[in-house]
Design a protein around this motif. Structure first.
Motif, short mmCIF file in Angstrom:
data_model
loop_
_atom_site.label_atom_id
_atom_site.label_comp_id
_atom_site.label_asym_id
_atom_site.label_seq_id
_atom_site.Cartn_x
_atom_site.Cartn_y
_atom_site.Cartn_z
N GLY A 1 -18.68 11.39 3.40
CA GLY A 1 -18.28 12.17 4.52
C GLY A 1 -17.14 13.05 4.02
N ASP A 2 -16.08 13.05 4.90
CA ASP A 2 -14.85 14.10 4.72
C ASP A 2 -13.87 13.26 3.82
N ALA A 3 -14.14 12.09 3.21
CA ALA A 3 -13.40 11.40 2.28
C ALA A 3 -13.93 11.19 0.92
N VAL A 4 -12.91 10.85 0.18
CA VAL A 4 -13.47 10.58 -1.38
C VAL A 4 -12.95 9.31 -1.65
N HIS A 5 -13.74 8.39 -1.82
CA HIS A 5 -13.32 7.00 -2.14
C HIS A 5 -13.16 6.73 -3.77
N VAL A 6 -11.92 6.13 -3.99
CA VAL A 6 -11.81 5.91 -5.24
C VAL A 6 -11.64 4.57 -5.93
N TYR A 7 -11.99 4.12 -7.03
CA TYR A 7 -11.87 2.89 -7.26
C TYR A 7 -11.31 2.91 -8.82
N ALA A 8 -10.11 2.57 -9.02
CA ALA A 8 -9.74 2.62 -10.39
C ALA A 8 -9.35 1.14 -11.10
N LEU B 1 -7.67 15.07 -6.26
CA LEU B 1 -8.29 14.01 -6.90
C LEU B 1 -8.17 14.13 -8.31
N ASP B 2 -8.49 15.38 -8.95
CA ASP B 2 -8.02 15.61 -10.39
C ASP B 2 -6.74 15.27 -10.75
N ALA B 3 -5.75 15.52 -10.01
CA ALA B 3 -4.38 15.26 -10.09
C ALA B 3 -4.05 13.62 -10.24
N PHE B 4 -4.68 13.06 -9.43
CA PHE B 4 -4.73 11.47 -9.01
C PHE B 4 -5.61 10.82 -10.21
N ASP C 1 -8.48 11.67 1.83
CA ASP C 1 -9.17 12.39 3.25
C ASP C 1 -8.67 13.85 3.54
N ARG C 2 -9.66 14.54 3.70
CA ARG C 2 -9.75 16.13 3.92
C ARG C 2 -9.75 16.28 5.52
N SER C 3 -9.43 15.12 6.38
CA SER C 3 -9.84 15.48 7.85
C SER C 3 -8.56 15.97 8.35
N GLY C 4 -7.34 16.15 7.85
CA GLY C 4 -6.22 16.74 8.61
C GLY C 4 -6.38 18.37 8.30
N GLU C 5 -5.33 18.89 8.19
CA GLU C 5 -5.14 20.50 7.91
C GLU C 5 -5.96 20.82 6.74
N PRO C 6 -6.46 21.97 6.86
CA PRO C 6 -7.31 22.68 5.64
C PRO C 6 -6.46 22.90 4.60
N GLY C 7 -6.94 22.43 3.41
CA GLY C 7 -5.97 22.35 2.25
C GLY C 7 -4.91 21.55 1.99
N VAL C 8 -5.03 20.49 2.68
CA VAL C 8 -4.01 19.38 2.84
C VAL C 8 -5.16 17.88 2.39
N THR C 9 -4.33 17.12 1.65
CA THR C 9 -5.04 15.85 1.46
C THR C 9 -4.11 14.55 1.89
N GLN C 10 -4.74 13.67 2.80
CA GLN C 10 -4.15 12.55 2.97
C GLN C 10 -4.62 11.68 2.11
N ILE C 11 -3.61 10.97 1.45
CA ILE C 11 -4.16 9.93 0.29
C ILE C 11 -3.72 8.50 0.73
N SER D 1 0.89 -1.08 -0.04
CA SER D 1 -0.12 0.07 -0.04
C SER D 1 1.00 1.29 -0.07
N ALA D 2 0.21 2.37 -0.16
CA ALA D 2 0.95 3.64 -0.29
C ALA D 2 0.31 4.83 0.38
N ASN D 3 0.85 5.88 1.04
CA ASN D 3 0.25 6.85 1.55
C ASN D 3 1.22 8.03 1.38
N ALA D 4 0.32 9.10 1.33
CA ALA D 4 1.35 10.36 1.36
C ALA D 4 0.22 11.51 1.77
N THR D 5 0.88 12.90 2.07
CA THR D 5 0.17 13.99 2.60
C THR D 5 0.31 14.91 1.30
N ILE D 6 -0.56 15.30 0.51
CA ILE D 6 -0.60 16.40 -0.67
C ILE D 6 -1.07 17.65 -0.10
#
Lengths: 301, 493
Positions: B160-167, B140-143, B431-441, B127-132
């Protein structure tokens, strides 16, 4: 043309030497060494106690690099040997066991070298080159008159279909040999978990990928053989022992592919089926020695 | 106070439904399919060995197995009941399994489940994760752009505060399993159609200059104009060729030359060159000169009982209740004088005349015929006109062939599509649950124990790193093959 046949033989001799050299290098790399370690311990009384222990260490990387180098030499020499023989005979040189096995050595070494390059693992070479070396020894054991290029008998006089049908068989058998090598290392990994061998997942994947080439190729062998049989014998399927042996092999690999989606089967049991599959390949390959039927002219005499 | 009780609702099936359900599940089971294919493979192996010398070696090594080996050689496995039964079971299994899987595969292609869980990503092999440093929408657009460049279809939904993606990619290749399995059934159907509606004559003999009817309601007859063969210096056959003329209801419809690998077809009937042999052109008349027989007789189909090296043929004259055994000179001169008692010369034929029907058993004369000299024997005049040859053909009509070719195409095409266009799937949570304007993926592939799938996923992550200018942390689990099975968790309060 006589010169071409002789050149083909010399190239095969060069390929045999390269295969033998590659085999030695790959074995050293994959098996590793038993290293004797001496330890000396000074005690508080001023005495020195010495002891020795052994440890199993991986073979040097340079051996693997030389293995690859010789492996490529083997593939090139064997390929040129097949090519010169094809030029001499004006067809795919597959009319007897000498020609078929020569082509097999070429495709086996080439297939392995490509897998090695794609996966960047060299330990499989120890097993694949053992098979290639065995095939070279078998070729040397055949009567020298089989090295001559003979004209085809009327039943074999269908150059396009013979070339395609037998080429597909050679590719299938060669990739099954790679899957066999991967299965052996996979089973070793399950039991010993050798640190310098590729991961079990990668070995499982190599075995599977090799079968994904070999399985459709063997299906092609059966289909092209049916097309040829339809033209030459009047029936696309005659339950000839060589046909049914190939079908048996195909079914064994069919079992393997199904077991990969079964919980409790994927892994060890699937790998064991790969071993059985390669025994079936050997059975089909050398079937001309003990089968009757319509493939009896397959050139073992 | 009312007390709520929960009890498991029982859906009790009727016995018939239970049986149907069990049968259905049996045929859908991959485990059962493995056993069925394995049984088929074993039967094929037994049948294959029957055509080899292996059982004989076994009997020679272990004399006690002699009886079993004899029965083994006597058992026509490929036309036996167990073989037919396992083929029937497999056909049903393929059909039922296809029907059972089709809706699920269709849903996976068209309406996949988009939402996922953090547990799935956490427990994935890789798995992979990052803070964007971008809001979820632009991340999401870039992803999405990044995945689409790699031929992925990208579907997303808000949770909720998250966007789920299936690719996923190569989703249509999932359908390839159907043509492949259909092909297996079609091959069997092709075989049945061929056996039911076709015919095959394995020994269709035509002497040079003669015409033979094909029969089987085809209205076809074939004439062998000429047979020719060529030989190499080393004595091996280079080729043999039959020049044929084909008639349909007496009208010439085709003229062609056939060799071993080049048959002649007309409609669904095909003529194959198989072999050839020696023939004798004979003329037989009664004493008034009425012709009783004038044709070439193939020799070599029969052998003289006292000399197997002497090719022989039989002419029957039903109108005269006679049968003529025609015996040619011995092919091996070294057999004289022990086997070759007739000691015929080239240009001679030995004829035995035997009575048939009411005259059977009557003593009759034998004679040596000299080429071109008619000779009266037992009230008939027999003449050996000249030596000639016959061709041995196979004649077959197999209406199952087009089905077989279609099945072959589907089989190979289906296999290639399945293996070389694997269905790759990735699930992600932005996930947008962290700092504003920051995405946890966080993302992971559906590639358990799939080294290639995981490699493909790592490629996707590397591409994302480049495009998003963000470092991703890739988490990998140790080899799942080497893990010890976990002990069952104990229930604790």
């Amino acid at each position: 043309m006589e010169g071409m046949v002789r050149l083909s033989f010399y190239l095969f001799a060069a390929a045999s030497i390269a295969v033998a050299a590659a085999w030695v290098c790959y074995m050293v790399y994959a098996v590793g060494f038993i290293r004797l370690r001496r330890t000396a311990l000074a005690t508080s009384t001023g005495m020195t106690v010495t002891g020795s222990s052994t440890e199993h260490v991986p073979g040097p990387m340079s051996a693997a690099r030389f293995g690859s180098l010789f492996g490529w030499f083997a593939a090139v020499f064997a390929g040129l040997s097949v090519l010169t023989r094809a030029i001499a005979s004006h067809r795919g040189p597959y009319s007897n066991m000498y020609e078929f096995s020569l082509a097999f050595v070429f495709v086996l070494t080439l297939a392995y070298m490509l897998f090695e390059r794609f996966y960047n693992v060299r330990q499989l070479g120890a097993i694949v080159m053992t098979i290639a070396l065995g095939m070279c020894l078998y070729l040397w054991s055949l009567p020298p008159r089989m090295r001559e290029v003979d004209a085809l008998n009327p039943a074999l006089q269908n150059r396009p279909l013979m070339t395609l049908h037998v080429s597909a068989a050679i590719v299938a058998y060669a990739t099954f040999a790679v899957s066999f090598a991967a299965a052996i290392l996979f089973l070793i990994q399950l039991r010993k978990n050798v640190s310098w061998l590729p991961s079990a997942e990668m070995l499982d994947d190599i075995g599977f990928r090799a079968v994904t080439i070999g399985f459709p190729m063997l299906a092609l062998v059966l289909i092209l053989g049916s097309i040829w049989a339809h033209q030459a014998w009047g029936a696309y399927w005659s339950w000839d022992p060589k046909e049914t042996a190939a079908l048996f092999t195909w079914l064994v690999y069919g079992v393997y592919l199904h077991t990969r989606s079964l919980r409790g089967w994927r892994g060890q049991r699937s790998a064991i089926i790969l071993l059985i599959g390669f025994v079936a390949v050997g059975f089909t390959y050398y079937g001309n020695y003990f089968f009757g039927g319509m493939h009896a002219y397959g050139g073992v005499n | 106070m009312a007390q709520a009780t929960l009890e498991k609702r029982g859906f009790r099936n009727s016995p018939l439904e239970t049986i149907v359900d069990r049968i259905w599940r049996f045929f859908c089971s991959v485990r059962a399919a493995v056993v069925e294919i394995a049984i088929l493979a074993v039967l094929v192996l037994i049948g294959t060995l029957r055509g080899s010398s292996v059982p004989r070696w076994i009997a020679d090594a272990i004399p006690a197995t002699e009886g079993i080996v004899d029965r083994w050689y006597g058992w026509d496995v490929f036309h036996s009941m167990p073989f037919m039964l396992i083929l029937a079971i497999l056909t049903i299994a393929i059909t039922v399994c296809t029907l059972n899987r089709a809706p699920g595969i269709w849903r996976t292609i068209n309406e996949p489940t988009i939402s996922t869980t953090r547990g799935f990503i956490r427990n994935a092999d890789v798995s992979a994760n990052a803070t964007i440093a971008q809001p979820v929408e632009s991340s999401l657009d870039a992803f999405t752009t990044s995945l689409k460049k790699k031929r992925y279809r990208v579907l997303s939904e808000e949770h909720g505060d998250a966007v789920h993606v299936y690719a996923d990619k190569n989703r249509w290749a999932k359908l390839a399993t159907f043509p492949f399995h259909l092909a297996l059934i079609l091959i069997l159907i092709g075989g049945i159609v061929g056996a039911r509606y076709g015919f095959k004559e394995n020994e269709f003999i035509i002497p040079e200059g003669s015409v033979r009817d094909v029969g089987h309601g085809t209205g076809l007859s074939v004439k062998l104009d000429q047979f020719s063969d060529s030989w190499r210096e080393d004595g091996t056959a280079a080729s043999y060729r039959s020049d044929l003329v084909l008639y349909e209801n007496g009208e010439e419809v085709k003229r062609d030359s056939i060799t071993v690998n080049n048959p002649m077809s007309y409609g669904t009937t095909t003529f194959y060159q198989t072999s050839y042999g020696q023939a004798a052109q004979m003329r037989i008349t009664d004493l008034d000169g009425n012709v009783l027989y004038e044709d070439a007789t193939e020799l070599g189909i029969y052998r003289s009982s006292t000399n197997p090296d002497a090719p022989a043929g039989i002419i029957t004259l039903p109108q005269s209740n006679l049968r003529l055994n025609v015996i040619a000179p011995d092919e091996d001169r070294a057999n004289a004088p022990m086997l070759d008692t007739l000691n015929l010369e080239s240009g001679q034929m030995y004829v035995q005349i035997r009575g048939t029907g009411p005259d059977a058993g009557a003593e009759m004369q034998d004679a040596v015929l000299v080429q071109g000299v008619p000779q009266e024997i037992n009230g008939i005049v027999v003449e050996f006109q000249r030596e000639t040859r016959f061709t041995l053909l196979q004649v077959a009509s197999n209406p199952g062939i087009p089905i077989f070719w279609a099945a072959s195409f589907l089989l190979v095409g289906g296999l290639f599509a399945t293996f070389y266009f694997p269905h790759r799937r990735i699930r992600a949570i932005l996930d947008r649950s962290g700092e504003p304007g920051v995405t946890q993926i966080a993302l992971a592939p559906l590639a358990k124990r799939d080294w290639s799938g995981q490699k493909d996923f790592r490629g996707v992550v590397e591409d994302l790193q480049r495009r998003l200018q963000t470092d991703f942390v890739v988490n990998e689990r140790a080899s799942t093959y080497l893990e010890r099975p976990a002990k069952p968790a104990s229930n604790s309060a």
